[in-house]
Motif scaffolding. Structure first.
Motif, PDB file in Angstrom:
ATOM      1  N   PHE B  10      -0.673 -14.962  33.295  1.00  0.00           N
ATOM      2  CA  PHE B  10      -0.422 -13.890  32.335  1.00  0.00           C
ATOM      3  C   PHE B  10       0.989 -14.015  31.763  1.00  0.00           C
ATOM      4  O   PHE B  10       1.207 -13.855  30.556  1.00  0.00           O
ATOM      5  CB  PHE B  10      -0.642 -12.550  33.027  1.00  0.00           C
ATOM      6  CG  PHE B  10      -0.676 -11.377  32.103  1.00  0.00           C
ATOM      7  CD1 PHE B  10      -1.550 -11.341  31.034  1.00  0.00           C
ATOM      8  CD2 PHE B  10       0.168 -10.303  32.308  1.00  0.00           C
ATOM      9  CE1 PHE B  10      -1.576 -10.249  30.177  1.00  0.00           C
ATOM     10  CE2 PHE B  10       0.143  -9.209  31.466  1.00  0.00           C
ATOM     11  CZ  PHE B  10      -0.732  -9.175  30.393  1.00  0.00           C
ATOM     12  N   GLY B  11       1.951 -14.348  32.625  1.00  0.00           N
ATOM     13  CA  GLY B  11       3.326 -14.506  32.161  1.00  0.00           C
ATOM     14  C   GLY B  11       3.484 -15.672  31.202  1.00  0.00           C
ATOM     15  O   GLY B  11       4.182 -15.579  30.181  1.00  0.00           O
ATOM     16  N   GLU B  12       2.816 -16.785  31.501  1.00  0.00           N
ATOM     17  CA  GLU B  12       2.924 -17.971  30.637  1.00  0.00           C
ATOM     18  C   GLU B  12       2.280 -17.716  29.275  1.00  0.00           C
ATOM     19  O   GLU B  12       2.776 -18.134  28.229  1.00  0.00           O
ATOM     20  CB  GLU B  12       2.283 -19.180  31.328  1.00  0.00           C
ATOM     21  CG  GLU B  12       3.044 -19.565  32.604  1.00  0.00           C
ATOM     22  CD  GLU B  12       2.382 -20.699  33.383  1.00  0.00           C
ATOM     23  OE1 GLU B  12       1.612 -21.482  32.802  1.00  0.00           O
ATOM     24  OE2 GLU B  12       2.640 -20.783  34.606  1.00  0.00           O
ATOM     25  N   LEU B  13       1.159 -17.015  29.320  1.00  0.00           N
ATOM     26  CA  LEU B  13       0.449 -16.658  28.093  1.00  0.00           C
ATOM     27  C   LEU B  13       1.308 -15.745  27.213  1.00  0.00           C
ATOM     28  O   LEU B  13       1.444 -15.968  26.000  1.00  0.00           O
ATOM     29  CB  LEU B  13      -0.827 -15.939  28.513  1.00  0.00           C
ATOM     30  CG  LEU B  13      -1.734 -15.330  27.480  1.00  0.00           C
ATOM     31  CD1 LEU B  13      -2.828 -16.330  27.131  1.00  0.00           C
ATOM     32  CD2 LEU B  13      -2.389 -14.053  28.009  1.00  0.00           C
ATOM     33  N   LEU B  14       1.921 -14.745  27.815  1.00  0.00           N
ATOM     34  CA  LEU B  14       2.750 -13.809  27.047  1.00  0.00           C
ATOM     35  C   LEU B  14       3.996 -14.502  26.508  1.00  0.00           C
ATOM     36  O   LEU B  14       4.408 -14.249  25.377  1.00  0.00           O
ATOM     37  CB  LEU B  14       3.157 -12.617  27.921  1.00  0.00           C
ATOM     38  CG  LEU B  14       2.065 -11.605  28.225  1.00  0.00           C
ATOM     39  CD1 LEU B  14       2.619 -10.520  29.138  1.00  0.00           C
ATOM     40  CD2 LEU B  14       1.504 -10.999  26.948  1.00  0.00           C
ATOM     41  N   ARG B  15       4.590 -15.361  27.312  1.00  0.00           N
ATOM     42  CA  ARG B  15       5.773 -16.098  26.877  1.00  0.00           C
ATOM     43  C   ARG B  15       5.432 -16.919  25.631  1.00  0.00           C
ATOM     44  O   ARG B  15       6.180 -16.924  24.640  1.00  0.00           O
ATOM     45  CB  ARG B  15       6.230 -17.033  28.010  1.00  0.00           C
ATOM     46  CG  ARG B  15       7.443 -17.872  27.716  1.00  0.00           C
ATOM     47  CD  ARG B  15       7.503 -19.042  28.689  1.00  0.00           C
ATOM     48  NE  ARG B  15       6.288 -19.862  28.524  1.00  0.00           N
ATOM     49  CZ  ARG B  15       5.777 -20.675  29.444  1.00  0.00           C
ATOM     50  NH1 ARG B  15       6.353 -20.790  30.623  1.00  0.00           N
ATOM     51  NH2 ARG B  15       4.691 -21.376  29.199  1.00  0.00           N
ATOM     52  N   SER B 106       3.787  -9.789  37.484  1.00  0.00           N
ATOM     53  CA  SER B 106       4.015 -11.077  36.816  1.00  0.00           C
ATOM     54  C   SER B 106       5.476 -11.225  36.387  1.00  0.00           C
ATOM     55  O   SER B 106       5.950 -10.502  35.511  1.00  0.00           O
ATOM     56  CB  SER B 106       3.114 -11.180  35.579  1.00  0.00           C
ATOM     57  OG  SER B 106       3.608 -12.172  34.695  1.00  0.00           O
ATOM     58  N   PRO B 107       6.205 -12.189  36.981  1.00  0.00           N
ATOM     59  CA  PRO B 107       7.598 -12.401  36.567  1.00  0.00           C
ATOM     60  C   PRO B 107       7.688 -12.770  35.087  1.00  0.00           C
ATOM     61  O   PRO B 107       8.604 -12.333  34.384  1.00  0.00           O
ATOM     62  CB  PRO B 107       8.078 -13.570  37.438  1.00  0.00           C
ATOM     63  CG  PRO B 107       7.055 -13.758  38.497  1.00  0.00           C
ATOM     64  CD  PRO B 107       5.780 -13.126  38.041  1.00  0.00           C
ATOM     65  N   GLY B 108       6.739 -13.569  34.619  1.00  0.00           N
ATOM     66  CA  GLY B 108       6.778 -13.988  33.219  1.00  0.00           C
ATOM     67  C   GLY B 108       6.555 -12.822  32.262  1.00  0.00           C
ATOM     68  O   GLY B 108       7.213 -12.720  31.220  1.00  0.00           O
ATOM     69  N   ALA B 109       5.647 -11.928  32.622  1.00  0.00           N
ATOM     70  CA  ALA B 109       5.408 -10.751  31.790  1.00  0.00           C
ATOM     71  C   ALA B 109       6.673  -9.889  31.739  1.00  0.00           C
ATOM     72  O   ALA B 109       7.063  -9.412  30.670  1.00  0.00           O
ATOM     73  CB  ALA B 109       4.226  -9.953  32.339  1.00  0.00           C
ATOM     74  N   LEU B 110       7.312  -9.706  32.883  1.00  0.00           N
ATOM     75  CA  LEU B 110       8.520  -8.871  32.925  1.00  0.00           C
ATOM     76  C   LEU B 110       9.627  -9.490  32.082  1.00  0.00           C
ATOM     77  O   LEU B 110      10.377  -8.778  31.411  1.00  0.00           O
ATOM     78  CB  LEU B 110       8.972  -8.684  34.378  1.00  0.00           C
ATOM     79  CG  LEU B 110       8.025  -7.821  35.218  1.00  0.00           C
ATOM     80  CD1 LEU B 110       8.384  -7.906  36.694  1.00  0.00           C
ATOM     81  CD2 LEU B 110       8.033  -6.363  34.745  1.00  0.00           C
ATOM     82  N   GLU B 111       9.708 -10.819  32.101  1.00  0.00           N
ATOM     83  CA  GLU B 111      10.740 -11.468  31.284  1.00  0.00           C
ATOM     84  C   GLU B 111      10.455 -11.257  29.787  1.00  0.00           C
ATOM     85  O   GLU B 111      11.378 -11.008  29.007  1.00  0.00           O
ATOM     86  CB  GLU B 111      10.779 -12.964  31.604  1.00  0.00           C
ATOM     87  CG  GLU B 111      11.998 -13.647  31.015  1.00  0.00           C
ATOM     88  CD  GLU B 111      11.832 -15.149  30.944  1.00  0.00           C
ATOM     89  OE1 GLU B 111      11.224 -15.728  31.873  1.00  0.00           O
ATOM     90  OE2 GLU B 111      12.296 -15.729  29.933  1.00  0.00           O
ATOM     91  N   VAL B 112       9.193 -11.334  29.416  1.00  0.00           N
ATOM     92  CA  VAL B 112       8.837 -11.081  28.008  1.00  0.00           C
ATOM     93  C   VAL B 112       9.161  -9.635  27.641  1.00  0.00           C
ATOM     94  O   VAL B 112       9.752  -9.358  26.592  1.00  0.00           O
ATOM     95  CB  VAL B 112       7.346 -11.396  27.764  1.00  0.00           C
ATOM     96  CG1 VAL B 112       6.877 -10.846  26.418  1.00  0.00           C
ATOM     97  CG2 VAL B 112       7.129 -12.915  27.820  1.00  0.00           C
TER      98      VAL B 112
END
Lengths: 260, 260
Positions: B10-15, B106-112
């Motif tokens: 999910f994080g990679e997708l959002l990024r 999701s770390p990636g989602a939070l970063e986005v």
């Protein structure tokens, strides 16, 4: 985890896309009520997966990429549209008064093409159709269908089948993609892995999935024009022209060597 | 066939969706040149697969479904956005002057979400965050996040964790989908199969995939308001209201029983 059933993925996808577009016939709904976008799922044998909206398969000429129009400007005589799919190219050619036949292995795709208005359709591979005694002046492999030559093993047989159906002066107009302009490690590593296995870098091992259906795994080639030159060598064809104005895409035109 | 790597899908997708939207940062290209649409792939354990364009995760309020706006009209006090994702809801609430915290695993989602401008973000599950001593007046589970209650086993624990963080008079506003309005045999058979196994009909067993990454398999619940009533029974919450104007979607509002 159940495995998906093996089915006519491409045909089912096109049938649903036609239903979405026309509003006629059953189509996938969220919660039985809201239309879902039709998305083709492409799995690669390294675990990569991509989804691509299917609308382009039934797009009208106004929504086509430029190279499709340039390809159509090159046709002449009797035309075989190899991998006709939903029939967008054949339908346009037919409308312009050309003598065009659509060939596909997917019964569902052929049904969609027929319902959309394409008149002359044949089910089969190029090898099967080569036995039917028809002759063509132009073979079209658009929509990335240069991929159908698969790789070093299949290319000679595929091109020989086209040659058996070729009238004197015949041409092949094929749409390809050069895969090597990327620095994405997922793709670069895949190309290297393929080469280590004796395959061309862009010799993709794929299966298509849509809803509960999947195809068997098959090879589909993305190659550079240089690699294509090598694959065409020793066949009845020569690579006469490469139009790469829409890089990474290109149009390759092959001509019969006998005409040289 | 390689298995995909387990990753923060999910994080990679959002990024990547944020990169496509802003034009900043690496994003998937066809042939190293042409942007690809970002598509989320959802696999179900019966072999069904669906692709859904990811753009809605970062959509502005003008592109939201009506029930999102109706949900936001109901918020008050300190808000916890459970499963904040890319932060579209939290960002809007923040802009309206609300005190809102976004929670996600999701770390990636939070970063986005952080890069998009959401100020207060916490990584963790509701159970983990319940230990932090914060109190909230409104818990938001939008974007179908009622699904996070998973099923009969998890629902009591999930709702108890929210209750531990609940200020007096607190409410949960959750977006769900009623899956039972369909006659599509692929779904009807799946619901029956689930029930035979002692699961709720719409207790989906899913994994997400994006490019070379996959999640582990997890449960995600789509249920009817009637089933939700059953799941809420015996918890500190009661189902106070169901807004089903956008059927099959609905907004469920839960209130603390202690307030009755």
């Amino acid at each position: 985890m159940n495995q998906p059933r093996i089915g006519d993925v491409f045909g089912e996808l096109l049938r649903d896309e036609l239903a979405v577009r026309t509003g006629v016939g059953p189509r996938p709904l969220a919660g039985g009520r809201l239309p879902r976008p039709i998305v083709e799922i492409i799995e690669r044998d390294d675990g990569l997966i991509n989804g691509a909206p299917a609308a382009h398969y039934l797009a009208g000429p106004e929504d086509w990429p430029d190279h499709d129009h340039r390809a159509l400007a090159r046709v002449r005589g009797r035309i075989l549209d190899v991998g006709v799919g939903g029939g967008r190219i054949a339908l346009e050619l037919q409308g312009r008064g050309h003598d065009v036949t659509g060939l596909d292995i997917s019964p569902g795709a052929l049904e969609v093409a027929r319902r959309w208005g394409v008149r002359r359709l044949v089910r089969g591979t190029v090898d099967e159709h080569a036995g039917a005694g028809q002759r063509y002046d132009t073979f079209l492999l658009l929509g990335n269908n240069l991929g159908l030559i698969e790789g070093r093993e299949r290319a000679p047989g595929f091109l020989a089948a086209l040659a058996r159906m070729a009238a004197p002066g015949a041409q092949v107009i094929a749409h390809g993609s050069n895969p090597y302009g990327t620095t994405d490690p997922v793709h670069v590593n895949y190309h290297e892995r393929n080469r280590r296995r004796g395959r061309l870098g862009g010799q993709l091992r794929l299966r298509l999935r849509y809803r509960d259906a999947a195809t068997e795994w098959f090879d589909y080639l993305v190659c550079s024009p240089e690699e294509l030159t090598g694959l065409v060598g020793g066949t009845p064809w020569r690579l006469a022209d490469v139009d790469d104005a829409d890089r990474p895409y290109y149009l390759a035109t092959l001509r019969l060597r006998a005409d040289d």
